[in-house]
Enzyme design. Structure first.
Site, PDB file in Angstrom:
ATOM      1  CG  ASP A 248     -73.225   6.729  -7.137  1.00 10.69           C
ATOM      2  OD1 ASP A 248     -73.626   6.945  -8.217  1.00 10.69           O
ATOM      3  OD2 ASP A 248     -72.768   5.584  -6.800  1.00 10.69           O
ATOM      4  CG  ASP A 252     -77.692   7.354 -11.214  1.00  8.77           C
ATOM      5  OD1 ASP A 252     -76.701   7.699 -11.325  1.00  8.77           O
ATOM      6  OD2 ASP A 252     -78.019   6.078 -11.176  1.00  8.77           O
TER       7      ASP A 252
HETATM    8  N1  GGG Z   1     -70.131   4.021 -15.819  1.00  7.44           N
HETATM    9  C1  GGG Z   1     -70.339   4.195 -14.665  1.00  7.44           C
HETATM   10  C2  GGG Z   1     -70.480   2.728 -13.960  1.00  7.44           C
HETATM   11  O1  GGG Z   1     -69.965   1.879 -14.489  1.00  7.44           O
HETATM   12  N2  GGG Z   1     -71.075   2.763 -12.706  1.00  7.44           N
HETATM   13  C3  GGG Z   1     -71.239   1.372 -12.035  1.00  7.44           C
HETATM   14  C4  GGG Z   1     -71.284   1.675 -10.667  1.00  7.44           C
HETATM   15  O2  GGG Z   1     -72.128   1.466  -9.863  1.00  7.44           O
HETATM   16  N3  GGG Z   1     -70.200   2.604 -10.143  1.00  7.44           N
HETATM   17  C5  GGG Z   1     -70.181   2.806  -8.903  1.00  7.44           C
HETATM   18  C6  GGG Z   1     -69.674   4.301  -9.053  1.00  7.44           C
HETATM   19  O3  GGG Z   1     -69.736   5.104 -10.037  1.00  7.44           O
HETATM   20  O4  GGG Z   1     -69.324   5.032  -7.760  1.00  7.44           O
END
Ligand code: GGG
Length: 358
Positions: A248, A252
């Site tokens: 994760d 990013d």
């Molecule tokens: N489109 C990805 C999203 O909505 N991410 C929000 C988030 O923090 N998700 C946690 C993750 O992807 O594990």
């Protein structure tokens, strides 16, 4: 004619804007190739909490499980930030991943040619960035039990558990080696084996799986070093396989090599045959509803659905070529524009991609 049912889960913040853009592109692909895509919308995240009292209503689970592919926007936002963990918007996303056993999250990191010149990073490095992060998605800290708060000796403490079973590591390692075989044949497995027991099991298991993939080059890297190498030597990577939290965070970071988080798509796949496709970015509440969000990550995620979910490789390539074309023509949303005044809106970018499909 090929008919496919697509579950659409727009979610929160900019989620609805970017999924609308992806649907517009998919509708045009269907028109151009005589396919029939049936879209079935479901609630997830904060919008589901507001309307149905929970982040993943049963109806959404049913629509998703019965679909050929799921297109998701984003979840979360400050409105729901103070809710307890079990009822937060993000819980909806975690639950659907678990319910459909979507354990393999593919996050390709590749710079669009038209963005190389404007990159603040060294052009020769950015030009050659082309790797995929394979993030384990249904284990680790996000799911391990116990996961709770408790009062001990008059003080609040909280615990999350980084738990991995050998079988979970094995199946994600297999995905990584298989991916490497159709790429450059190199896997870097990222862990924190000098500190974490779960990482030591991760490393041993990846080594064991590697015995069946000896044609693939394998190396191990500690996550802190990986975070540095992604910036120092991003072109050295081909396939990165790592556990949930590290994946994760590293993806990013890696997105900035391409110019923006707004460009990174993802595909989550597992054992059921139904995949979930979503931009890597979150709900960006600061720009929600302003028609400023970059729709390209969502559009590119739709292309991944066509390629990996429906076997429509030609159609997926057509979308990627359209994205390259509009970027080459100078279309930039505010996240990638040199000057805010030059930025196009979400709908302008989407209309340009649709036009470029012809
Ligand atoms: N489109 C990805 C999203 O909505 N991410 C929000 C988030 O923090 N998700 C946690 C993750 O992807 O594990």
């Amino acid at each position: 004619m090929t008919k496919k049912t697509i579950a659409v889960l727009p979610g929160d913040g900019i989620g609805p804007e970017v999924t609308r853009a992806a649907i517009q592109v998919l509708e045009n692909i269907a028109r151009l190739h005589d396919h029939e895509f049936v879209f079935k919308e479901g609630l997830i995240g904060g919008s589901a909490i507001d309307e149905k009292g929970g982040p993943l209503p049963l109806e959404t689970k049913e629509i998703s499980a019965a679909s050929d592919g799921i297109l998701l926007g984003a979840v979360g936002g400050p409105k729901w930030d103070r809710l307890p963990g079990a009822n937060r918007p993000e819980k909806g996303l975690l639950e659907i991943r678990k319910a459909l056993d979507l354990y393999a999250n593919l996050r390709p990191v590749k710079t669009y040619s038209a963005l190389i010149e404007s990159s603040p990073l060294k052009k020769e490095i950015v030009a050659d960035v082309d790797f995929v992060i394979i993030r384990e998605l249904t284990g680790g800290l996000y799911f391990g039990e116990p996961k709770k708060r408790e009062e001990i000796d008059g003080e609040t403490q909280a615990v999350d558990t980084l738990l991995y079973k050998e079988s979970e590591i094995k199946r994600i390692a297999e995905r990584a080696f298989q991916a490497a075989r159709v790429r450059e044949g190199k896997v870097v497995s990222v862990d924190k084996a000098n500190v974490l027991e779960s990482s030591r099991l991760w490393r041993e298991t990846v080594d064991d799986v590697h015995d069946s993939y000896s044609d693939v080059e394998l190396s191990h890297m500690l996550v802190d070093n990986a975070a540095m190498q992604l910036i120092a030597q991003p072109t050295s990577f081909d396939v990165i396989v790592t556990e949930n939290t590290f994946g994760d965070i590293l993806s990013d970071e890696a997105s900035m090599l391409t110019g923006s988080l707004g460009l990174l798509p993802s595909a989550s796949m597992g054992s059921t045959g139904v995949g979930l496709y979503e931009p890597v970015h979150g709900s960006a509440p600061d720009i929600a509803g302003e028609n400023r969000a970059n729709p390209l990550a969502a559009i590119s995620s739709a292309a991944m659905m066509l390629k990996y979910g429906f076997g429509m490789e030609k159609e997926a390539e057509q979308i990627e070529a359209a994205i390259e074309k509009v970027l080459a023509e100078g279309y930039r949303t505010s996240d990638i524009a040199a000057k805010t005044d030059d930025a196009v809106t979400t709908t302008e970018m989407t209309d340009a991609v649709v036009k470029a499909l012809e």
